[in-house]
Structures are given as structure tokens and as C-alpha cells.
Design a protein around this motif. Structure first.
Motif, short mmCIF file in Angstrom:
data_model
loop_
_atom_site.label_atom_id
_atom_site.label_comp_id
_atom_site.label_asym_id
_atom_site.label_seq_id
_atom_site.Cartn_x
_atom_site.Cartn_y
_atom_site.Cartn_z
N ARG A 15 2.23 30.06 -4.38
CA ARG A 15 3.05 30.33 -5.56
C ARG A 15 2.11 30.44 -6.75
NH1 ARG A 15 7.90 27.10 -8.60
NH2 ARG A 15 9.17 28.91 -9.10
N PRO A 16 1.64 31.62 -7.05
CA PRO A 16 0.51 31.80 -7.98
C PRO A 16 0.69 31.19 -9.36
CG PRO A 16 1.03 33.84 -6.84
CD PRO A 16 2.12 32.89 -6.51
N LYS A 17 1.88 31.27 -9.94
CA LYS A 17 2.02 30.94 -11.35
C LYS A 17 2.11 29.46 -11.65
CE LYS A 17 4.22 35.35 -12.59
NZ LYS A 17 5.41 36.00 -13.19
N SER A 18 2.73 28.69 -10.78
CA SER A 18 3.00 27.30 -11.15
C SER A 18 2.51 26.28 -10.15
CB SER A 18 4.52 27.12 -11.34
OG SER A 18 5.20 27.41 -10.12
N ASN A 19 1.76 26.70 -9.14
CA ASN A 19 1.34 25.77 -8.10
C ASN A 19 -0.11 26.07 -7.71
OD1 ASN A 19 1.05 24.22 -5.74
ND2 ASN A 19 3.23 24.36 -5.31
N PRO A 20 -0.99 25.08 -7.80
CA PRO A 20 -2.41 25.34 -7.50
C PRO A 20 -2.73 25.34 -6.00
CG PRO A 20 -2.12 23.04 -8.08
CD PRO A 20 -0.76 23.69 -8.25
N ILE A 21 -1.76 25.01 -5.14
CA ILE A 21 -2.03 24.86 -3.71
C ILE A 21 -2.38 26.20 -3.07
CG2 ILE A 21 -1.02 24.22 -1.49
CD1 ILE A 21 0.68 22.15 -3.00
N LEU A 22 -3.46 26.17 -2.28
CA LEU A 22 -3.94 27.35 -1.57
C LEU A 22 -3.87 27.13 -0.07
CD1 LEU A 22 -7.20 28.04 -3.64
CD2 LEU A 22 -4.94 29.07 -4.01
N PHE A 23 -3.40 28.15 0.64
CA PHE A 23 -3.48 28.16 2.09
C PHE A 23 -4.68 29.03 2.50
CE2 PHE A 23 1.25 27.16 3.23
CZ PHE A 23 1.12 25.93 2.62
N SER A 24 -4.97 29.09 3.80
CA SER A 24 -6.16 29.78 4.28
C SER A 24 -5.84 30.85 5.31
CB SER A 24 -7.14 28.79 4.93
OG SER A 24 -7.53 27.79 4.01
N GLU A 25 -6.66 31.87 5.34
CA GLU A 25 -6.69 32.82 6.44
C GLU A 25 -8.15 32.96 6.87
OE1 GLU A 25 -6.01 34.62 8.74
OE2 GLU A 25 -3.89 35.13 8.79
N TYR A 26 -8.36 33.68 7.98
CA TYR A 26 -9.71 33.82 8.52
C TYR A 26 -9.98 35.28 8.87
CZ TYR A 26 -9.47 28.77 8.75
OH TYR A 26 -9.34 27.46 8.41
N LEU A 27 -11.15 35.77 8.45
CA LEU A 27 -11.54 37.16 8.66
C LEU A 27 -12.87 37.25 9.39
CD1 LEU A 27 -10.73 38.78 5.18
CD2 LEU A 27 -9.33 38.85 7.25
N PHE A 28 -12.94 38.19 10.32
CA PHE A 28 -14.21 38.48 10.97
C PHE A 28 -15.04 39.43 10.10
CE2 PHE A 28 -11.73 37.05 14.61
CZ PHE A 28 -12.65 36.26 15.28
N ARG A 29 -16.29 39.59 10.48
CA ARG A 29 -17.25 40.37 9.70
C ARG A 29 -16.71 41.76 9.37
NH1 ARG A 29 -22.84 40.54 9.03
NH2 ARG A 29 -23.05 38.69 10.35
N GLU A 30 -16.18 42.47 10.35
CA GLU A 30 -15.77 43.85 10.15
C GLU A 30 -14.43 43.99 9.43
OE1 GLU A 30 -16.77 42.51 12.90
OE2 GLU A 30 -18.56 43.56 13.56
N GLU A 31 -13.75 42.90 9.18
CA GLU A 31 -12.41 42.95 8.62
C GLU A 31 -12.43 42.90 7.10
OE1 GLU A 31 -9.60 41.00 12.05
OE2 GLU A 31 -10.62 39.64 10.68
N SER A 32 -11.58 43.69 6.50
CA SER A 32 -11.41 43.66 5.05
C SER A 32 -10.26 42.72 4.70
CB SER A 32 -11.10 45.07 4.53
OG SER A 32 -9.86 45.52 5.07
N LYS A 33 -10.10 42.45 3.42
CA LYS A 33 -9.02 41.56 2.98
C LYS A 33 -7.66 42.11 3.35
CE LYS A 33 -10.01 41.05 -1.42
NZ LYS A 33 -9.92 40.49 -2.79
N GLU A 34 -7.52 43.44 3.39
CA GLU A 34 -6.23 44.04 3.74
C GLU A 34 -5.73 43.58 5.11
OE1 GLU A 34 -8.19 47.00 0.91
OE2 GLU A 34 -8.79 45.65 2.53
N THR A 35 -6.68 43.25 6.00
CA THR A 35 -6.31 42.83 7.35
C THR A 35 -5.46 41.57 7.34
OG1 THR A 35 -8.44 43.70 8.09
CG2 THR A 35 -7.25 42.31 9.63
N ALA A 36 -5.70 40.70 6.37
CA ALA A 36 -5.01 39.41 6.35
C ALA A 36 -3.56 39.51 5.89
CB ALA A 36 -5.77 38.43 5.44
N ILE A 37 -3.25 40.51 5.10
CA ILE A 37 -1.92 40.57 4.47
C ILE A 37 -0.77 40.63 5.48
CG2 ILE A 37 -0.45 42.00 2.99
CD1 ILE A 37 -2.88 42.54 1.26
N PRO A 38 -0.83 41.50 6.51
CA PRO A 38 0.27 41.53 7.48
C PRO A 38 0.43 40.22 8.24
CG PRO A 38 -1.08 43.50 7.68
CD PRO A 38 -1.82 42.56 6.79
#
Length: 436
Positions: free
Chosen positions: A340-363
Motif C-alpha cells: 500500500r504505497p501511500k500510507s504503509n511502509p511494509i514491503l513484500f518481496s519477489e525474486y528475479l533471475f539474471r535474464e529477467e526484467s522487472k516486468e516479469t514480476a508483475i503478473p
């Protein structure tokens, strides 16, 4: 004493929206349990069916328990240390607490989730120290918007049901971030699955188990020194001039071990497990320092094991494994995103391999959490891609690898070379990190 649970108010709007769209939903409750005071639910999300459609076309009794428990495992990989799958929510026209068949169904779902976490201990999905082995069932009526919550004692023989006080509250508490880096560089003996085959997942899991043992003996310093574990974070914050904490994890030195207890053994290969892991945990003022230390260690361990599982899910094993080889298993790097970007500082995580761009994580984030994030919200700079030595890259093109994690392509790099009667598996998690 009745268990008390505070849930962020904005999540009620999510539940109302689901109840209007479909008559039946099952989802996960994500939060931080407490053995004193109040539990906090900071996120919840519905679970989609394997074939894509949501659950509106199914009755509650038709939902597969295994699908729910597997989703709980995948979602736990995303969670920072200190947050857990605290139970499930059910949106249904009838109350699950007033129908014995429905109540039995949700109990078996929770039992399956617990068994799944028991089978994946290093993911640290269970938290009996804080919740006493109890999980929550939150019911929300799709016809009247009436809700209720109870806890199920999974350690009792009859899975007894206990009352629970649930409240929606805006900004129920403040959250503080504890950031650190954990470095590992160890060499292990490779173990064989069969006479002529090595078990990659078992060997990598053994590395993580070794890290777990190290963390058990490690000490955590805050701002350069130890703090008494019984102190509350609230008390420590009042004595500080700022909210930033410098957190360091110190592991025992090998030089202190008694060499007289060592044995000489014969082995066919070794594994080098090295890299630097980014860790961020989120705690509230009522947490004790001992709990904060535990959350930091859980985060490191969970992050490592998540990478191993994601990597091994992506592997395509050769039918005729080559023996005299160097195998480079590059685990994915960690990225962060807000829930929740505006009112909550909590971050979750995803994991990407070398060849993967950030777009890969969105789906995958959308599929797992029912959450839409933008590219700008993904922080992929906390961990950097490891450098691979030229000799390790030499024969990489000779090996075809591949694999997929649901919702995203997951490549694997295997580098082949010849050594005399030895197999070396080099695991590069990350080689460098950005210092402040």
C-alpha cells in the motif's frame, strides 16, 4: 483471555468488493501474531483456482485443500520475516460457524496448510511461539456484510474452536523497518541422490539448513551493540535520536571450533555456497527486541529457502547427467514492492533471475496476491546480479536449460567443464550489495 485481532480498515473495502462480485471466496490472512497484546492483519487476498477462473462457480466444499495450502506456501515466500499466513477468510452466504460441514471443511484447510509448512520447515511458515499453534478463520457474509472471526487450535485433538475479537481499525499501529545484509561463504560436501546422480535441491537445502544452525548461534546488534531481549522496541525508540536502526548479524567464527573433533572423510565433490542477502523486516513498537531478532533471522532463512525452491522449480534435469562438471546454480535476487504505497511502509518481496526484467514480476505478484503494482514501485536495486568468472561462462552455451514458475519464465544457467574426479557446485546468490 479472548484473542484480539486488529485489521487495517481499507481491507474491509476489499472484502466488500469481493462479496459483491462473487458468492464464494477463500483467501489468506497475512499478519503478525503476538503472544501478548494484539495480533495485526496487514493484508489479505483471495486465492484463484488452478485453471484461472475465480471460485465464484464453486461451492466452499468443492475447493481443493491442496490448492489452498500450496498457495499459502508460495505466498509465504513473498512475505518478510515476522509476517505469516495467520489463517483464512471465507466469503459465503452461510456462516461457516453455524454449519458443521462448512466448519469441518475450513478446519481441514488449515490442517493442510500446517502440514505443508511442516514439510517445508526452512520456509518458517509456522509460528507456534507467537500464535500457540492456533490459526484464524474469518467469515464475511456475501449477503449481509456481517462478519465474525474465531481461532482453531490445530494442536488440539478435536481442533477446538475459540472465540476471537476482530476489529477493523485505520492505521492500527506504526511500523518500523529493520534493514541489514547477511553474508555467507561456506564449502560443503556434495551428497548423491543415486550412485551416479547428485540431488541439487537436497544439497542446496542442506546449505540453508547450515545457515539456520549458524543463525541460531548468532547475535544481533542494534546500533553497534546488543540490547536486552525483554525490552520493548517502544522503549528503545524513545531513547534514540532517530528512527533508523543499524542492524548487524554476527555468526560464530570457525576458528573457535575444536579441531580435535574433526574427522577425515572421502567425498566426490564440493559445493561453495556464497553471497550476500538483503533483509528488511517490519516491526511495531510493542514488539520486544527478542522478537525483532527472531524476525530478522526468519527473514534471512526464509529468503534463502525461497530462492532455492524457486530455482529448483525452474530446473530441467538432463536424462544423462554429466559427472565431471562444474555446475553454476545462480539463485534469483530479491526485489521489494509496497502493498500500500501511500500510507504503509511494509514491503513484500519477489525474486528475479539474471535474464529477467522487472516486468516479469508483475503478473506473478498479481496472481499470488491479487495486487496490482507498477514498474516504478518495484525496487530491484537492493541486490545486484552476481558476476560470473570467465572460466565459468566458458561452456554455458553448450548446455540448454529452462523451466518455468507459474506466471513467469525461470531460466537456469549450467556451466560445464572438466575436473579430475570431482564435482563442484558453485552457488552465487549475490556477489555485491550497495552500501549506504
Amino acid at each position: 483471555m479472548v484473542r484480539s485481532v486488529i485489521c487495517e480498515t481499507y481491507l474491509e473495502e476489499y472484502l466488500k468488493s469481493l462479496s459483491k462480485k462473487q458468492g464464494t471466496s477463500v483467501g489468506l490472512l497475512i499478519g503478525q501474531p503476538s503472544n501478548h497484546g494484539k495480533d495485526h492483519i496487514i493484508y489479505l487476498n483471495k486465492i484463484k483456482e488452478d485453471d484461472g477462473p475465480d471460485q465464484e462457480n464453486k461451492g466452499l466444499l468443492d475447493i481443493e485443500n491442496q490448492h489452498v495450502s500450496q498457495h499459502a506456501l508460495v505466498e509465504t515466500r513473498i512475505l518478510p520475516g515476522g509476517f505469516y499466513v495467520m489463517g483464512i477468510f471465507v466469503i459465503y452466504p452461510k456462516s461457516v460457524f453455524e454449519d458443521s460441514d462448512l466448519l469441518r471443511k475450513v478446519k481441514t484447510m488449515l490442517v493442510d496448510i500446517r502440514h505443508t509448512f511442516d514439510s517445508n520447515v526452512l520456509i518458517q511458515g509456522n509460528c507456534d511461539e507467537l500464535d500457540g499453534g492456533e490459526k484464524l478463520v474469518f467469515y464475511y457474509s456475501s449477503s449481509s456484510n456481517i462478519f465474525g472471526c474465531k481461532s482453531i487450535a490445530l494442536k488440539s485433538d478435536n481442533l477446538s474452536v475459540k472465540p476471537c475479537d476482530w476489529k477493523f481499525q485505520d492505521r492500527a499501529t506504526s511500523w518500523h523497518v529493520m534493514s541489514t545484509y547477511f553474508e555467507t561463504d561456506e564449502v560443503f560436501v556434495l551428497k548423491k541422490k543415486t550412485e551416479d546422480q547428485y540431488d541439487t535441491e537436497a544439497n542446496l537445502t542442506n546449505c540453508v539448513e547450515n545457515v539456520r544452525q549458524q543463525l541460531e548461534k548468532s547475535v544481533v546488534f542494534f546500533d553497534g551493540g546488543p540490547i536486552e531481549g525483554t525490552q520493548s522496541l517502544e522503549h528503545v525508540i524513545k531513547a534514540k535520536k532517530n528512527d533508523q536502526f543499524l542492524v548487524h548479524v554476527y555468526s560464530p567464527s570457525h576458528s573457535q571450533q575444536d579441531i580435535s573433533t574433526r574427522k577425515i572423510v572421502n567425498f566426490a565433490g564440493t559445493m561453495q555456497f556464497e553471497g550476500v542477502v538483503s533483509s528488511k523486516v517490519f516491526v511495531h513498537p510493542k514488539n520486544t527486541i527478542a522478537e525483532v531478532e527472531r524476525f530478522v533471522k526468519v527473514d534471512i532463512l526464509r529468503s534463502l529457502m525461497s530462492r532455492v525452491q524457486i530455482h529448483c522449480d525452474s530446473l530441467v534435469l538432463a536424462e544423462d547427467p554429466v559427472q565431471d562438471t562444474i555446475m553454476l546454480n545462480e539463485l534469483p535476487r530479491r526485489i521489494y514492492f509496497p502493498i500500500r504505497p501511500k500510507s504503509n511502509p511494509i514491503l513484500f518481496s519477489e525474486y528475479l533471475f539474471r535474464e529477467e526484467s522487472k516486468e516479469t514480476a508483475i503478473p506473478h505478484i498479481r496472481e499470488t496476491l491479487d495486487l496490482s503494482v507498477t514498474l516504478k514501485e518495484l525496487n530491484a536495486t537492493v541486490e545486484t546480479v552476481p558476476e560470473i568468472k570467465e572460466e565459468e561462462q566458458h561452456d554455458a552455451k553448450e548446455c540448454e536449460t529452462g523451466g518455468a514458475r507459474k506466471g513467469a519464465e525461470r531460466p537456469n544457467v549450467i556451466v560445464l567443464g572438466t575436473l579430475s574426479a570431482i564435482v563442484v557446485l558453485i552457488v552465487a546468490i549475490i556477489a555485491f550489495y550497495v552500501t549506504k
